[in-house]
Design an enzyme around this catalytic site. Structure first.
Site, PDB file in Angstrom:
ATOM      1  N   LEU A 111      27.424  39.073  34.032  1.00  0.00           N
ATOM      2  CA  LEU A 111      27.563  40.350  34.722  1.00  0.00           C
ATOM      3  C   LEU A 111      29.022  40.513  35.119  1.00  0.00           C
ATOM      4  O   LEU A 111      29.645  39.572  35.621  1.00  0.00           O
ATOM      5  CB  LEU A 111      26.691  40.394  35.979  1.00  0.00           C
ATOM      6  CG  LEU A 111      25.244  40.876  35.839  1.00  0.00           C
ATOM      7  CD1 LEU A 111      24.525  40.733  37.179  1.00  0.00           C
ATOM      8  CD2 LEU A 111      25.188  42.314  35.361  1.00  0.00           C
ATOM      9  N   ASP A 112      29.594  41.700  34.901  1.00  0.00           N
ATOM     10  CA  ASP A 112      30.968  41.958  35.309  1.00  0.00           C
ATOM     11  C   ASP A 112      31.126  41.731  36.806  1.00  0.00           C
ATOM     12  O   ASP A 112      30.168  41.848  37.576  1.00  0.00           O
ATOM     13  CB  ASP A 112      31.371  43.396  34.977  1.00  0.00           C
ATOM     14  CG  ASP A 112      31.373  43.666  33.478  1.00  0.00           C
ATOM     15  OD1 ASP A 112      31.579  42.707  32.707  1.00  0.00           O
ATOM     16  OD2 ASP A 112      31.178  44.832  33.091  1.00  0.00           O
ATOM     17  N   SER A 113      32.345  41.439  37.239  1.00  0.00           N
ATOM     18  CA  SER A 113      32.577  41.191  38.663  1.00  0.00           C
ATOM     19  C   SER A 113      32.226  42.407  39.515  1.00  0.00           C
ATOM     20  O   SER A 113      31.778  42.261  40.659  1.00  0.00           O
ATOM     21  CB  SER A 113      34.035  40.783  38.892  1.00  0.00           C
ATOM     22  OG  SER A 113      34.921  41.796  38.428  1.00  0.00           O
ATOM     23  N   ALA A 115      29.836  44.447  38.918  1.00  0.00           N
ATOM     24  CA  ALA A 115      28.398  44.721  38.810  1.00  0.00           C
ATOM     25  C   ALA A 115      27.609  43.790  39.717  1.00  0.00           C
ATOM     26  O   ALA A 115      28.097  42.757  40.177  1.00  0.00           O
ATOM     27  CB  ALA A 115      27.939  44.558  37.368  1.00  0.00           C
ATOM     28  N   ARG A 247      29.004  50.134  29.968  1.00  0.00           N
ATOM     29  CA  ARG A 247      30.293  50.829  30.107  1.00  0.00           C
ATOM     30  C   ARG A 247      30.605  51.668  28.875  1.00  0.00           C
ATOM     31  O   ARG A 247      31.092  52.798  28.981  1.00  0.00           O
ATOM     32  CB  ARG A 247      31.411  49.811  30.358  1.00  0.00           C
ATOM     33  CG  ARG A 247      31.386  49.213  31.753  1.00  0.00           C
ATOM     34  CD  ARG A 247      32.496  48.196  31.937  1.00  0.00           C
ATOM     35  NE  ARG A 247      32.270  46.984  31.165  1.00  0.00           N
ATOM     36  CZ  ARG A 247      33.218  46.300  30.538  1.00  0.00           C
ATOM     37  NH1 ARG A 247      34.474  46.732  30.555  1.00  0.00           N
ATOM     38  NH2 ARG A 247      32.927  45.196  29.887  1.00  0.00           N
TER      39      ARG A 247
END
Length: 341
Positions: A111-113, A115, A247
């Site tokens: 998971l992106d930071s 998110a 995204r």
């Protein structure tokens, strides 16, 4: 999957005996033995610590945690390991990738930071089974902003473009969602875990190096629905397969509407059988006992007939794990990597 022949078990099985194979497990076993020896002549607190250390060693399987906004997935794993080792009275290791670690944990799906949401975690031998979680379905709630584009395709990046959006209606958005449903082609973002010459594209971009866009690749979207539209903001509920970028989806929706768009908020609400509301442990429940209970609960999500066949040959990079009711394909992709610490 390990390269050598091994017994393949369900990723959600809780082992009753510790995995003492290898240098890392042996180091932890030695630490537990030392704690137990001290406890025999020590206080009740020492006895309790020794019991917790032994229980920590026995944990093996897959569960889920709630990742908040801010830390990377790897940073969150480090925090989890430190809390568990501290609770058991065991030394916290130096976070050096070249050193063998005493407690093996990993996550299956970054998971992106920026998110938040469900992060699937494997512990002990459960880390070997995380690959099967990558190709499974995931569900997200994403809020996008029309009229603005950024270099990262989310709110953490620099604004690169602005376009009008005032004529876009709710019907316009709903009318194009079908184009992004099913088996489609998607261009992954430059800020991603994809690699060039062994380095992540996102790392190269942050250093100011020129990075060429990757070609479109096949991905699967099971469903998309528009939950809310309050211009310029719109909220989507998306269920997709592995390797899909929310995204990129939001950016592509903006382009399809003759505008542009970027992600403001992103929450993973489900990965495989794990949901954010029912299964993801918040940080205040990252304890040995809570995780042991979570492993048992996760196991109960699977039918009793779910078993994995033992492989008698070395697995390929695209190996099918067959079970009673589903086949999970373990396809290695650059961005769908299992992170083990």
């Amino acid at each position: 999957m390990a390269a050598e022949e091994a017994e393949v078990v369900s990723p959600l099985i809780v082992d009753t005996a510790p995995d003492t194979s290898g240098t890392a497990a042996a180091s932890l076993a030695a630490a537990v033995s030392a704690a137990a020896a001290a406890a025999r002549t020590g206080s009740q607190a020492q006895v309790s610590k020794a019991a917790l250390a032994a229980k920590l060693m026995s944990l093996s399987g897959v569960f889920a945690v709630h990742k908040p906004k801010g830390p990377t997935s790897a940073e969150l794993l480090n925090r989890l390991k430190e809390k568990l080792l501290a609770e058991a009275g065991l030394p916290s290791p130096e976070w050096n990738k070249r050193q063998k670690q005493t407690l093996k944990v990993g996550h299956g799906g970054t998971l992106d930071s920026a998110a938040q949401g469900v992060l699937v975690v494997g512990i002990g031998r459960g880390t070997k089974m995380l690959t099967s979680m990558l190709s499974g379905s995931k569900r997200y709630i994403a809020t996008g902003e029309l009229g603005k584009a950024t270099d990262t395709l989310d709110s953490t990046g620099k604004v690169t473009e602005e376009k009008p959006y005032d004529k876009i209606t709710q019907e316009d958005i709903e009318g194009i969602l079908q184009k992004f449903t099913g088996n489609i082609m998607q261009v992954p973002p430059l800020y991603s875990a994809l690699k060039k010459d062994g380095q992540r594209l996102s790392t190269l971009m942050k250093r100011g190096e020129t990075v060429e866009a990757r070609p479109a690749r096949p991905v699967t979207v099971h469903s998309i629905s528009l939950l809310k539209y309050q211009p310029p903001f719109f909220t989507l509920d998306v269920e997709c397969g592995g390797g899909f970028y929310i995204r990129s989806l939001v950016s592509d929706i903006g382009k399809e509407l003759s505008s542009c768009a970027t992600v403001l908020e992103l929450t993973r609400t489900k990965q495989g059988p794990f949901t954010l509301a029912q299964h993801a442990l918040p940080e205040d429940r990252w304890t040995i006992n809570d995780i042991a209970q979570s492993l048992k609960r996760c196991t109960s999500l699977l039918p009793e007939e779910l078993t994995f066949k033992k492989s008698k040959s070395e697995p390929s990079s695209d190996q099918a794990l067959s079970c009673g009711y589903i086949t999970l394909r373990e396809t290695k992709r650059e961005d769908d990597t299992v992170k083990t610490l």
